[in-house]
Design a protein around this motif. Structure first.
Motif, PDB file in Angstrom:
ATOM      1  N   PRO A  75       0.823  -1.014   0.058  1.00 26.77           N
ATOM      2  CA  PRO A  75       0.026  -0.074  -0.005  1.00 26.77           C
ATOM      3  C   PRO A  75       0.950   1.345   0.097  1.00 26.77           C
ATOM      4  O   PRO A  75       1.926   1.376   0.441  1.00 26.77           O
ATOM      5  CB  PRO A  75      -0.790  -0.242   1.299  1.00 26.77           C
ATOM      6  CG  PRO A  75      -0.118  -0.953   2.242  1.00 26.77           C
ATOM      7  CD  PRO A  75       0.774  -1.963   1.126  1.00 26.77           C
ATOM      8  N   TYR A  76       0.366   2.147  -0.578  1.00 26.78           N
ATOM      9  CA  TYR A  76       0.941   3.508  -0.807  1.00 26.78           C
ATOM     10  C   TYR A  76      -0.153   4.729  -0.528  1.00 26.78           C
ATOM     11  O   TYR A  76      -1.304   4.498  -0.749  1.00 26.78           O
ATOM     12  CB  TYR A  76       1.783   3.792  -1.909  1.00 26.78           C
ATOM     13  CG  TYR A  76       0.960   3.522  -3.095  1.00 26.78           C
ATOM     14  CD1 TYR A  76       0.456   4.824  -3.744  1.00 26.78           C
ATOM     15  CD2 TYR A  76       0.685   2.434  -3.709  1.00 26.78           C
ATOM     16  CE1 TYR A  76      -0.467   4.692  -5.169  1.00 26.78           C
ATOM     17  CE2 TYR A  76      -0.146   2.288  -5.141  1.00 26.78           C
ATOM     18  CZ  TYR A  76      -0.706   3.383  -5.455  1.00 26.78           C
ATOM     19  OH  TYR A  76      -1.458   3.266  -6.536  1.00 26.78           O
ATOM     20  N   ASN A  77       0.734   6.064  -0.293  1.00 21.05           N
ATOM     21  CA  ASN A  77      -0.230   7.362  -0.072  1.00 21.05           C
ATOM     22  C   ASN A  77       0.347   8.097  -1.198  1.00 21.05           C
ATOM     23  O   ASN A  77       1.538   8.701  -0.839  1.00 21.05           O
ATOM     24  CB  ASN A  77      -0.021   7.443   1.232  1.00 21.05           C
ATOM     25  CG  ASN A  77      -0.877   8.840   1.570  1.00 21.05           C
ATOM     26  OD1 ASN A  77      -1.394   9.546   0.779  1.00 21.05           O
ATOM     27  ND2 ASN A  77      -0.771   9.309   2.706  1.00 21.05           N
ATOM     28  N   LEU A  78      -0.322   8.102  -2.238  1.00 18.77           N
ATOM     29  CA  LEU A  78       0.225   9.281  -3.450  1.00 18.77           C
ATOM     30  C   LEU A  78      -1.053  10.296  -3.815  1.00 18.77           C
ATOM     31  O   LEU A  78      -1.647   9.669  -4.802  1.00 18.77           O
ATOM     32  CB  LEU A  78       0.710   8.380  -4.225  1.00 18.77           C
ATOM     33  CG  LEU A  78       1.899   9.146  -5.108  1.00 18.77           C
ATOM     34  CD1 LEU A  78       2.941   9.753  -4.638  1.00 18.77           C
ATOM     35  CD2 LEU A  78       2.361   8.238  -6.330  1.00 18.77           C
ATOM     36  N   PRO A  79      -1.248  11.113  -3.003  1.00 17.59           N
ATOM     37  CA  PRO A  79      -2.569  11.979  -3.460  1.00 17.59           C
ATOM     38  C   PRO A  79      -2.553  12.535  -4.969  1.00 17.59           C
ATOM     39  O   PRO A  79      -1.199  12.999  -5.358  1.00 17.59           O
ATOM     40  CB  PRO A  79      -2.619  12.981  -2.509  1.00 17.59           C
ATOM     41  CG  PRO A  79      -1.951  12.549  -1.177  1.00 17.59           C
ATOM     42  CD  PRO A  79      -0.751  11.635  -1.797  1.00 17.59           C
ATOM     43  N   GLY A  80      -3.532  12.664  -5.585  1.00 13.26           N
ATOM     44  CA  GLY A  80      -3.476  13.324  -6.875  1.00 13.26           C
ATOM     45  C   GLY A  80      -3.048  12.366  -8.068  1.00 13.26           C
ATOM     46  O   GLY A  80      -2.843  12.706  -9.155  1.00 13.26           O
ATOM     47  N   VAL A  81      -2.722  11.108  -7.691  1.00 12.94           N
ATOM     48  CA  VAL A  81      -2.106  10.371  -8.829  1.00 12.94           C
ATOM     49  C   VAL A  81      -3.333   9.349  -9.169  1.00 12.94           C
ATOM     50  O   VAL A  81      -4.184   8.508  -8.406  1.00 12.94           O
ATOM     51  CB  VAL A  81      -1.204   9.254  -8.463  1.00 12.94           C
ATOM     52  CG1 VAL A  81      -0.813   8.485  -9.595  1.00 12.94           C
ATOM     53  CG2 VAL A  81       0.071  10.043  -8.293  1.00 12.94           C
ATOM     54  N   ASN A  82      -3.980   9.412 -10.434  1.00 15.86           N
ATOM     55  CA  ASN A  82      -5.115   8.709 -10.851  1.00 15.86           C
ATOM     56  C   ASN A  82      -4.350   7.436 -11.742  1.00 15.86           C
ATOM     57  O   ASN A  82      -3.884   7.630 -12.688  1.00 15.86           O
ATOM     58  CB  ASN A  82      -5.971   9.528 -11.982  1.00 15.86           C
ATOM     59  CG  ASN A  82      -6.374  10.759 -11.300  1.00 15.86           C
ATOM     60  OD1 ASN A  82      -7.026  10.916 -10.161  1.00 15.86           O
ATOM     61  ND2 ASN A  82      -6.259  11.927 -11.908  1.00 15.86           N
ATOM     62  N   GLY A  83      -4.826   6.130 -11.051  1.00 14.64           N
ATOM     63  CA  GLY A  83      -4.380   5.179 -11.634  1.00 14.64           C
ATOM     64  C   GLY A  83      -3.488   4.338 -10.700  1.00 14.64           C
ATOM     65  O   GLY A  83      -2.818   4.944  -9.673  1.00 14.64           O
ATOM     66  N   ARG A  84      -3.507   2.965 -10.726  1.00 11.21           N
ATOM     67  CA  ARG A  84      -2.744   2.310  -9.816  1.00 11.21           C
ATOM     68  C   ARG A  84      -0.966   2.205 -10.227  1.00 11.21           C
ATOM     69  O   ARG A  84      -0.811   1.843 -11.431  1.00 11.21           O
ATOM     70  CB  ARG A  84      -3.261   0.780  -9.784  1.00 11.21           C
ATOM     71  CG  ARG A  84      -2.881  -0.029  -8.549  1.00 11.21           C
ATOM     72  CD  ARG A  84      -2.984  -1.625  -8.688  1.00 11.21           C
ATOM     73  NE  ARG A  84      -4.554  -1.578  -8.462  1.00 11.21           N
ATOM     74  CZ  ARG A  84      -5.320  -1.788  -7.358  1.00 11.21           C
ATOM     75  NH1 ARG A  84      -4.564  -1.688  -6.441  1.00 11.21           N
ATOM     76  NH2 ARG A  84      -6.480  -1.785  -7.393  1.00 11.21           N
ATOM     77  N   VAL A  85      -0.170   2.500  -9.141  1.00 14.90           N
ATOM     78  CA  VAL A  85       1.184   2.416  -9.577  1.00 14.90           C
ATOM     79  C   VAL A  85       1.507   1.174  -9.625  1.00 14.90           C
ATOM     80  O   VAL A  85       1.259  -0.005  -9.053  1.00 14.90           O
ATOM     81  CB  VAL A  85       2.032   2.986  -8.451  1.00 14.90           C
ATOM     82  CG1 VAL A  85       3.369   2.843  -8.261  1.00 14.90           C
ATOM     83  CG2 VAL A  85       1.439   4.616  -8.151  1.00 14.90           C
ATOM     84  N   ASN A  91      -0.911   8.763   7.020  1.00 17.58           N
ATOM     85  CA  ASN A  91      -0.535  10.037   7.544  1.00 17.58           C
ATOM     86  C   ASN A  91       0.669  10.658   6.931  1.00 17.58           C
ATOM     87  O   ASN A  91       1.095  11.982   7.346  1.00 17.58           O
ATOM     88  CB  ASN A  91      -0.391  10.347   9.253  1.00 17.58           C
ATOM     89  CG  ASN A  91      -1.543   9.838  10.010  1.00 17.58           C
ATOM     90  OD1 ASN A  91      -2.754  10.301   9.706  1.00 17.58           O
ATOM     91  ND2 ASN A  91      -1.573   8.635  10.941  1.00 17.58           N
ATOM     92  N   THR A  92       1.308   9.889   6.104  1.00 16.22           N
ATOM     93  CA  THR A  92       2.485  10.461   5.445  1.00 16.22           C
ATOM     94  C   THR A  92       2.581  10.481   3.842  1.00 16.22           C
ATOM     95  O   THR A  92       2.565   9.269   3.100  1.00 16.22           O
ATOM     96  CB  THR A  92       3.811   9.663   5.679  1.00 16.22           C
ATOM     97  OG1 THR A  92       3.613   9.740   7.282  1.00 16.22           O
ATOM     98  CG2 THR A  92       4.896  10.237   5.345  1.00 16.22           C
ATOM     99  N   PRO A  93       1.924  11.483   3.173  1.00 16.81           N
ATOM    100  CA  PRO A  93       1.924  11.674   1.745  1.00 16.81           C
ATOM    101  C   PRO A  93       3.398  11.080   0.923  1.00 16.81           C
ATOM    102  O   PRO A  93       4.469  11.564   1.554  1.00 16.81           O
ATOM    103  CB  PRO A  93       1.681  12.892   1.484  1.00 16.81           C
ATOM    104  CG  PRO A  93       0.966  13.509   2.638  1.00 16.81           C
ATOM    105  CD  PRO A  93       1.720  12.734   3.838  1.00 16.81           C
ATOM    106  N   GLY A  94       3.542  10.087   0.302  1.00 14.55           N
ATOM    107  CA  GLY A  94       4.452   9.741  -0.435  1.00 14.55           C
ATOM    108  C   GLY A  94       5.105   8.414   0.245  1.00 14.55           C
ATOM    109  O   GLY A  94       6.004   7.807  -0.196  1.00 14.55           O
ATOM    110  N   ALA A  95       4.370   8.010   1.257  1.00 17.17           N
ATOM    111  CA  ALA A  95       4.703   6.920   2.103  1.00 17.17           C
ATOM    112  C   ALA A  95       4.358   5.683   1.609  1.00 17.17           C
ATOM    113  O   ALA A  95       3.467   5.304   0.838  1.00 17.17           O
ATOM    114  CB  ALA A  95       4.421   6.675   3.434  1.00 17.17           C
ATOM    115  N   LEU A  96       4.841   4.273   1.502  1.00 19.61           N
ATOM    116  CA  LEU A  96       4.570   3.173   1.251  1.00 19.61           C
ATOM    117  C   LEU A  96       5.087   2.126   2.005  1.00 19.61           C
ATOM    118  O   LEU A  96       6.043   2.439   2.929  1.00 19.61           O
ATOM    119  CB  LEU A  96       5.035   2.587  -0.341  1.00 19.61           C
ATOM    120  CG  LEU A  96       6.464   1.912  -0.501  1.00 19.61           C
ATOM    121  CD1 LEU A  96       6.390   1.263  -1.861  1.00 19.61           C
ATOM    122  CD2 LEU A  96       7.505   2.889  -0.263  1.00 19.61           C
ATOM    123  N   THR A  97       4.474   0.962   2.167  1.00 23.24           N
ATOM    124  CA  THR A  97       4.896  -0.066   3.132  1.00 23.24           C
ATOM    125  C   THR A  97       4.255  -1.429   2.621  1.00 23.24           C
ATOM    126  O   THR A  97       3.911  -1.674   1.534  1.00 23.24           O
ATOM    127  CB  THR A  97       4.248   0.120   4.673  1.00 23.24           C
ATOM    128  OG1 THR A  97       4.928  -0.824   5.558  1.00 23.24           O
ATOM    129  CG2 THR A  97       2.666  -0.161   4.677  1.00 23.24           C
TER     130      THR A  97
END
Length: 348
Positions: free
Chosen positions: A114-124, A217-223
């Motif tokens: 999972p990741y937190n990437l606001p504003g990106v349309n589509g799955r990474v 709670n952290t834009p740009g994070a992934l785990t």
């Protein structure tokens, strides 16, 4: 003739274990016993479904605390619980320290990213090489050329990547680092594969809830967490490139194909390593799939209830898996589980 005889003996063996482990399939024997377990968070969504059903079927009162695989191994080794659970099989030393334990596969699922990437349309889209470089600290932003190459249709921002990892001893970490080590010799030599490793960069947190909280709670994070946890918590997760070159998700078909190359007869836990499966596994094979295990003492005053519970889990209990993205165990794995379960005997 020999094959027919072997099949007959195998079926007889399974039937015998069914009587030992699940004597009450036709008419459940009631119990007033209790079982206490602890360990892996990975199978907790499934275990939480099993517990009330086993209570209804056998009258066994089961308590399970999702404290992490390391705690599960420690608990059953010290005999402070009746059973432990781990997403990683025990090492030779851990098995020796447990002084009479068996390790039984009882669920099959996958690790999601999972990741937190606001504003990106589509799955990474990501792959093992890219993920290993993120966790080594050599890829630090989402618009890095390596990530852009995998995602030509996405407008990726220059947001900083914050890799988040489990700070506690975790079987999910074991499965994830096994994948990264298979994908990257550099990761294998610098970090390695274990339930607890020293990541050179990132933020640590305890448990699935901890790492997920940091990502939210952290834009740009992934785990990395089990797929069921991502789905239950409505987390966006990446597709991962497999050896066939396809980007796949940790769904039922992907996990089923990942396990398709297992031998017809499983005789040891070492045969259950299914991360980064070969191209022959299939176009949809998900590369971070894993078994998860229950650890039982071979000598226990609660042997009868332990056998009933675990036999039910690897047979009837498997039907609760697919809605949670757990795949029913293959026949060869269930046969192995029956043989190991037969080693659990009544004691003091």
């Amino acid at each position: 003739m020999k094959k027919a005889l072997a099949l007959t003996l195998a079926l007889a063996s399974v039937a015998a274990i069914a009587v030992v482990g699940g004597r009450a399939e036709a008419a459940p024997a009631r119990s007033t016993g209790t079982l206490v377990g602890t360990g892996a968070t990975f199978p907790f969504p499934l275990i939480s479904k099993w517990i009330p059903e086993v209570g209804k079927a056998y009258g066994i009162d089961i308590t399970y605390s999702p404290t992490g695989s390391g705690a599960g191994i420690a608990g059953v080794t010290a005999r402070t619980v009746d059973f432990g659970a781990s997403d990683a099989p025990l090492s030779a030393q851990q098995l020796a320290d447990c002084k009479g334990c068996v390790v039984i596969p009882w669920a099959l699922a996958a690790v999601s990213i999972p990741y937190n990437l606001p504003g990106v349309n589509g799955r990474v889209h990501l792959n093992g090489q890219t993920l290993s470089r993120i966790y080594l600290g050599s890829i630090t932003s989402w618009n890095d050329p390596a990530i852009k190459k995998l995602n030509p249709k996405l407008d990726l921002p220059d947001t900083k990547i914050t890799p988040v990892y489990r700070s506690d001893s975790s079987g999910t970490t074991f499965a994830y680092t096994a994948y990264l080590s298979a994908a990257s010799p550099q990761f294998s030599s610098r970090v390695g594969n274990n339930t607890s490793v020293n990541f050179p960069t990132g933020v640590g947190a305890r448990g699935s809830s901890g790492v997920t909280g940091v990502v939210k709670n952290t834009p740009g994070a992934l785990t990395y967490v089990d797929a069921a946890y991502s789905i239950q918590n409505k987390l966006q997760f990446a597709t991962i490139q497999n050896r066939a070159g396809r980007f796949t998700t940790p769904g039922i078909r992907g996990i089923t194909q990942a396990v398709s190359q297992l031998p017809k007869k499983v005789t040891s836990l070492s045969q259950l390593k299914i991360v980064d499966p070969p191209k022959a596994a299939g176009k949809l094979a998900y590369p971070i799939s894993t078994f998860t295990y229950v650890i039982l003492p071979t000598n226990s005053a609660k042997a009868a209830d332990l056998r009933k519970f675990v036999y039910w889990a690897v047979t009837q209990g498997q039907r609760f898996g697919p809605p949670l993205f757990f795949v029913p165990l293959p026949t060869s794995v269930k046969a192995f589980a029956y043989r190991e379960l037969a080693k659990v005997k009544a004691g003091t």
